[in-house]
Design a protein around this motif. Sequence first.
Motif, PDB file in Angstrom:
ATOM      1  N   GLY A 266      16.636 104.205  40.088  1.00 30.95           N
ATOM      2  CA  GLY A 266      17.857 104.128  40.878  1.00 30.95           C
ATOM      3  C   GLY A 266      17.894 102.977  41.863  1.00 30.95           C
ATOM      4  O   GLY A 266      18.729 102.959  42.774  1.00 30.95           O
ATOM      5  N   ILE A 267      17.013 101.998  41.703  1.00 29.61           N
ATOM      6  CA  ILE A 267      16.995 100.840  42.599  1.00 29.61           C
ATOM      7  C   ILE A 267      18.173  99.926  42.287  1.00 29.61           C
ATOM      8  O   ILE A 267      18.834  99.407  43.187  1.00 29.61           O
ATOM      9  CB  ILE A 267      15.653 100.091  42.473  1.00 29.61           C
ATOM     10  CG1 ILE A 267      14.518 101.005  42.943  1.00 29.61           C
ATOM     11  CG2 ILE A 267      15.666  98.802  43.272  1.00 29.61           C
ATOM     12  CD1 ILE A 267      13.126 100.443  42.702  1.00 29.61           C
ATOM     13  N   PHE A 268      18.430  99.726  41.000  1.00 31.17           N
ATOM     14  CA  PHE A 268      19.627  99.013  40.548  1.00 31.17           C
ATOM     15  C   PHE A 268      20.284  99.856  39.461  1.00 31.17           C
ATOM     16  O   PHE A 268      19.602 100.545  38.704  1.00 31.17           O
ATOM     17  CB  PHE A 268      19.278  97.635  39.966  1.00 31.17           C
ATOM     18  CG  PHE A 268      18.875  96.609  40.975  1.00 31.17           C
ATOM     19  CD1 PHE A 268      19.804  96.052  41.841  1.00 31.17           C
ATOM     20  CD2 PHE A 268      17.559  96.181  41.055  1.00 31.17           C
ATOM     21  CE1 PHE A 268      19.433  95.092  42.773  1.00 31.17           C
ATOM     22  CE2 PHE A 268      17.173  95.230  41.981  1.00 31.17           C
ATOM     23  CZ  PHE A 268      18.110  94.679  42.851  1.00 31.17           C
ATOM     24  N   ASP A 269      21.616  99.779  39.387  1.00 32.94           N
ATOM     25  CA  ASP A 269      22.357 100.505  38.358  1.00 32.94           C
ATOM     26  C   ASP A 269      22.836  99.500  37.311  1.00 32.94           C
ATOM     27  O   ASP A 269      23.843  98.821  37.500  1.00 32.94           O
ATOM     28  CB  ASP A 269      23.546 101.238  38.984  1.00 32.94           C
ATOM     29  CG  ASP A 269      24.305 102.075  37.951  1.00 32.94           C
ATOM     30  OD1 ASP A 269      23.859 102.126  36.785  1.00 32.94           O
ATOM     31  OD2 ASP A 269      25.342 102.667  38.325  1.00 32.94           O
ATOM     32  N   PHE A 270      22.116  99.424  36.200  1.00 34.44           N
ATOM     33  CA  PHE A 270      22.466  98.468  35.150  1.00 34.44           C
ATOM     34  C   PHE A 270      23.459  99.048  34.145  1.00 34.44           C
ATOM     35  O   PHE A 270      23.768  98.405  33.141  1.00 34.44           O
ATOM     36  CB  PHE A 270      21.205  97.999  34.421  1.00 34.44           C
ATOM     37  CG  PHE A 270      20.263  97.226  35.301  1.00 34.44           C
ATOM     38  CD1 PHE A 270      20.683  96.073  35.940  1.00 34.44           C
ATOM     39  CD2 PHE A 270      18.964  97.658  35.506  1.00 34.44           C
ATOM     40  CE1 PHE A 270      19.834  95.354  36.764  1.00 34.44           C
ATOM     41  CE2 PHE A 270      18.097  96.949  36.320  1.00 34.44           C
ATOM     42  CZ  PHE A 270      18.530  95.786  36.959  1.00 34.44           C
ATOM     43  N   ASP A 271      23.972 100.251  34.423  1.00 28.87           N
ATOM     44  CA  ASP A 271      24.980 100.839  33.551  1.00 28.87           C
ATOM     45  C   ASP A 271      26.381 100.358  33.886  1.00 28.87           C
ATOM     46  O   ASP A 271      27.330 100.646  33.166  1.00 28.87           O
ATOM     47  CB  ASP A 271      24.943 102.372  33.648  1.00 28.87           C
ATOM     48  CG  ASP A 271      23.727 102.955  32.946  1.00 28.87           C
ATOM     49  OD1 ASP A 271      23.609 102.743  31.729  1.00 28.87           O
ATOM     50  OD2 ASP A 271      22.897 103.588  33.614  1.00 28.87           O
ATOM     51  N   LEU A 272      26.509  99.641  34.990  1.00 32.76           N
ATOM     52  CA  LEU A 272      27.821  99.148  35.389  1.00 32.76           C
ATOM     53  C   LEU A 272      28.378  98.200  34.340  1.00 32.76           C
ATOM     54  O   LEU A 272      27.676  97.323  33.842  1.00 32.76           O
ATOM     55  CB  LEU A 272      27.723  98.427  36.738  1.00 32.76           C
ATOM     56  CG  LEU A 272      27.305  99.285  37.946  1.00 32.76           C
ATOM     57  CD1 LEU A 272      27.111  98.397  39.167  1.00 32.76           C
ATOM     58  CD2 LEU A 272      28.364 100.346  38.224  1.00 32.76           C
ATOM     59  N   SER A 273      29.663  98.365  34.018  1.00 34.57           N
ATOM     60  CA  SER A 273      30.274  97.510  32.994  1.00 34.57           C
ATOM     61  C   SER A 273      30.483  96.086  33.508  1.00 34.57           C
ATOM     62  O   SER A 273      30.419  95.125  32.739  1.00 34.57           O
ATOM     63  CB  SER A 273      31.615  98.097  32.539  1.00 34.57           C
ATOM     64  OG  SER A 273      32.499  98.235  33.646  1.00 34.57           O
ATOM     65  N   ARG A 274      30.714  95.941  34.818  1.00 38.90           N
ATOM     66  CA  ARG A 274      30.926  94.624  35.416  1.00 38.90           C
ATOM     67  C   ARG A 274      30.091  94.507  36.689  1.00 38.90           C
ATOM     68  O   ARG A 274      30.588  94.752  37.800  1.00 38.90           O
ATOM     69  CB  ARG A 274      32.407  94.397  35.734  1.00 38.90           C
ATOM     70  CG  ARG A 274      33.298  94.290  34.509  1.00 38.90           C
ATOM     71  CD  ARG A 274      34.761  94.130  34.915  1.00 38.90           C
ATOM     72  NE  ARG A 274      34.977  92.895  35.656  1.00 38.90           N
ATOM     73  CZ  ARG A 274      35.224  91.716  35.081  1.00 38.90           C
ATOM     74  NH1 ARG A 274      35.277  91.637  33.741  1.00 38.90           N
ATOM     75  NH2 ARG A 274      35.419  90.645  35.803  1.00 38.90           N
ATOM     76  N   ASP A 282      20.950  89.620  43.718  1.00 43.82           N
ATOM     77  CA  ASP A 282      19.872  90.475  44.236  1.00 43.82           C
ATOM     78  C   ASP A 282      18.803  90.699  43.180  1.00 43.82           C
ATOM     79  O   ASP A 282      17.605  90.666  43.474  1.00 43.82           O
ATOM     80  CB  ASP A 282      20.439  91.823  44.696  1.00 43.82           C
ATOM     81  CG  ASP A 282      21.171  91.723  46.026  1.00 43.82           C
ATOM     82  OD1 ASP A 282      20.964  90.730  46.743  1.00 43.82           O
ATOM     83  OD2 ASP A 282      21.961  92.644  46.333  1.00 43.82           O
ATOM     84  N   VAL A 283      19.235  90.958  41.945  1.00 42.61           N
ATOM     85  CA  VAL A 283      18.281  91.173  40.852  1.00 42.61           C
ATOM     86  C   VAL A 283      17.449  89.916  40.621  1.00 42.61           C
ATOM     87  O   VAL A 283      16.222  89.967  40.499  1.00 42.61           O
ATOM     88  CB  VAL A 283      19.016  91.579  39.553  1.00 42.61           C
ATOM     89  CG1 VAL A 283      18.053  91.541  38.365  1.00 42.61           C
ATOM     90  CG2 VAL A 283      19.621  92.964  39.698  1.00 42.61           C
ATOM     91  N   HIS A 284      18.111  88.766  40.586  1.00 44.19           N
ATOM     92  CA  HIS A 284      17.392  87.519  40.340  1.00 44.19           C
ATOM     93  C   HIS A 284      16.504  87.128  41.520  1.00 44.19           C
ATOM     94  O   HIS A 284      15.447  86.520  41.322  1.00 44.19           O
ATOM     95  CB  HIS A 284      18.376  86.404  40.000  1.00 44.19           C
ATOM     96  CG  HIS A 284      18.837  86.447  38.576  1.00 44.19           C
ATOM     97  ND1 HIS A 284      18.356  85.607  37.610  1.00 44.19           N
ATOM     98  CD2 HIS A 284      19.712  87.276  37.943  1.00 44.19           C
ATOM     99  CE1 HIS A 284      18.913  85.886  36.448  1.00 44.19           C
ATOM    100  NE2 HIS A 284      19.741  86.898  36.623  1.00 44.19           N
TER     101      HIS A 284
END
Length: 307
Positions: A266-274, A282-284
Amino acid sequence: MKRWKLGGVLALSLTLTGGSVAYAAKEKVCAAPSALTQAGFALPRLAKALSGKLPAGADKAVSADKSLVADKASAGASLDGKSLSEKPLAEKALAEKALADGPPTSILVLNSATPKKKASKPGAEKDVTPRSFPSFIEERLRERYPDRNIVLTTQNRPRATAQAILAGLPKLLEQTRPALMIWQTGTYDAILGADTAEFSTAVETGIALAHAAGADVLIVSPQYSPRTAFAFDVAPYNNALRWATRTARVPFFDRYDVMQFWDEEGIFDFDLSRPSPSMFEDVHRCIGRLMVGMIVDGVGMRTLGAR
């Protein structure tokens, strides 16, 4: 909360760039299992470049460049077309000192991603082109080694397979002369369903070419995305990368498993469509920080393959 597994028992500690243990309040999103952030193998060529020692033959090249500057100065010419005799002595001294200090510490990033489109309206470019991990790597390495003149060059080869990269790699290595080559590969091999044995051989060949050119290598796996996981299977190519890097004794940054860990915790939500540009950045930023930690780890290892 979902838990994360990596085919066996992982170290329980979670590390941040620089060796900090557990989660830090300010940089919580950059946490990752220590098993995924350790170099495992040394980066001796980069370590030599960062130590201030010139590579073989570079001292002669620097001497030749210094002679060129001296000849042009005595003739009243300069490298930019202006008379050196017309410039302040301080500027001449700085130009000669830059040559005397030797070449920059060059890092080459080979990326198969498609570059983001630039904004059509002035002032909107920042929102359209968020920073990617190579820029954070360069920034943090410059902070850590401020006197080593870190210069990072990114070569984007959109939709290129590992095999396709090989044709132009020797020339690219000759042009950039990197001490370290960071190679992100496997994405389009997986999309195209390339033979994994041929993929592994291509990666091993690329590593050998870089080593022959005097560069260390750090391999980066494809990124994780639950929205595309159903379309193609990255796992066989990740396994091929693990095998190839272990055989060649080079560090492997498993970006796929790091990002999967972030998603499942749950640190990042990669299910987001956009995903928003800020999330992309932030991810990079986190990828760059963790990768720098791995690079520093590899530089600090005295014996190849030993910890």
